[in-house]
Write an enzyme that holds these catalytic residues in place. Structure first.
Site, PDB file in Angstrom:
ATOM      1  N   LEU A 108       0.841  -1.197   0.000  1.00 20.66           N
ATOM      2  CA  LEU A 108       0.000   0.000   0.000  1.00 20.66           C
ATOM      3  C   LEU A 108       0.876   1.248   0.000  1.00 20.66           C
ATOM      4  CD1 LEU A 108      -3.067   0.630   0.087  1.00 20.66           C
ATOM      5  CD2 LEU A 108      -2.877   0.755   2.572  1.00 20.66           C
ATOM      6  N   HIS A 109       1.466   1.544  -1.159  1.00 23.31           N
ATOM      7  CA  HIS A 109       2.289   2.755  -1.266  1.00 23.31           C
ATOM      8  C   HIS A 109       1.397   3.930  -1.672  1.00 23.31           C
ATOM      9  CE1 HIS A 109       2.667   2.239  -5.742  1.00 23.31           C
ATOM     10  NE2 HIS A 109       2.540   0.984  -5.420  1.00 23.31           N
ATOM     11  N   VAL A 110       1.988   5.037  -2.121  1.00 20.70           N
ATOM     12  CA  VAL A 110       1.193   6.260  -2.282  1.00 20.70           C
ATOM     13  C   VAL A 110       0.062   6.110  -3.306  1.00 20.70           C
ATOM     14  CG1 VAL A 110       1.242   8.719  -2.859  1.00 20.70           C
ATOM     15  CG2 VAL A 110       3.125   7.727  -1.562  1.00 20.70           C
TER      16      VAL A 110
END
Lengths: 157, 88
Positions: free
Chosen positions: B14-16
């Site tokens: 769950l990155h940007v």
């Protein structure tokens, strides 16, 4: 990794003068280059990588904060810079508001877990009560860097 | 009240970008949605809050919503996560 290791004292820009995204990012990239002198770091290349990422979707996360980031093949370490704009930068943020705090990350191709850990560190610091308000109101870049140190202390190891 | 458990399946977690997609989707529903990881509960509408989870590939998350369209909200977010955010 501590925020004060990621962002050196000289990589804080207290007054971003540009009000457009590319201009603001250029100021930060230049500040980072001068402050850290990373090997293999070219301003145009890094700026291009950051803008390419922005085209996939804004990193203006809302609440006046943006987290532009890019991977650059040739550099050997993870570098951060922090810019504060009093007037606000038009970042095309998700909430439509202007951006006043820009946390920029430039990294070599790193493992996903390491990237997530850095994002966690930055976001956990920014969301501390009143922190973004204090950062926006800070007197100068020294005061902003002192707040980074406070963020490190509050967030813990 | 609606709840579901999902596992992050996209490689980079769950990155940007996925966090932004998730927050935008959650903001479309009337019901507040929260995401829980190992007891840490955050608002699904806030990108910054979502990033504090540092949810890597393989992480189990609980989606919770309460309100008039809670079930739809949870279903939509489950589909987004199961669909790897359309990124891979």
């Amino acid at each position: 990794m501590k925020l004060t290791d990621l962002v050196s004292r000289e990589s804080v820009v207290g007054d971003i003068l540009s009000t457009d995204k590319k201009g603001a990012l250029r100021e930060l990239v230049e500040a980072l280059r001068v402050a850290r002198k990373p090997a293999g770091f070219k301003t145009t290349e890094v700026l291009g990588a950051l803008m390419k990422r922005e085209k996939m979707g804004t990193t203006g996360m809302g609440g006046g904060v943006a987290l532009p980031h890019a991977k650059v093949e040739k550099i050997s370490a993870l570098y951060g810079a922090l810019g504060r704009s009093k007037a606000g930068v038009d970042f095309g943020a998700v909430d439509g508001e202007k951006v006043h705090l820009i946390f920029m990350l430039v990294s070599p191709p790193v493992e996903a877990d390491e990237h997530l850990a850095v994002l966690k560190r930055v976001s956990a610091g920014i969301r501390l009560p009143n922190m973004s308000k204090f950062l926006r109101a800070a007197k100068d870049s020294k005061a902003i860097w002192d707040l980074l140190r406070e963020m490190d202390q509050s967030v813990g190891a | 009240m609606a709840e579901k458990t999902v596992t992050i399946q996209n490689r980079h977690g769950l990155h940007v970008r996925p966090a932004t997609q998730l927050a935008e989707l959650a903001g479309k529903f009337k019901s507040p949605v929260t995401i829980v990881k190992d007891g840490q509960e955050v608002s699904a509408r806030s990108i910054i809050e979502l990033l504090t989870l540092a949810a890597a590939h393989g992480t189990e998350l609980r989606i919770k919503a309460e309100g008039p369209d809670a079930a739809e909200a949870v279903d939509a977010i489950q589909k987004l996560i199961d669909g790897r955010f359309g990124l891979e």
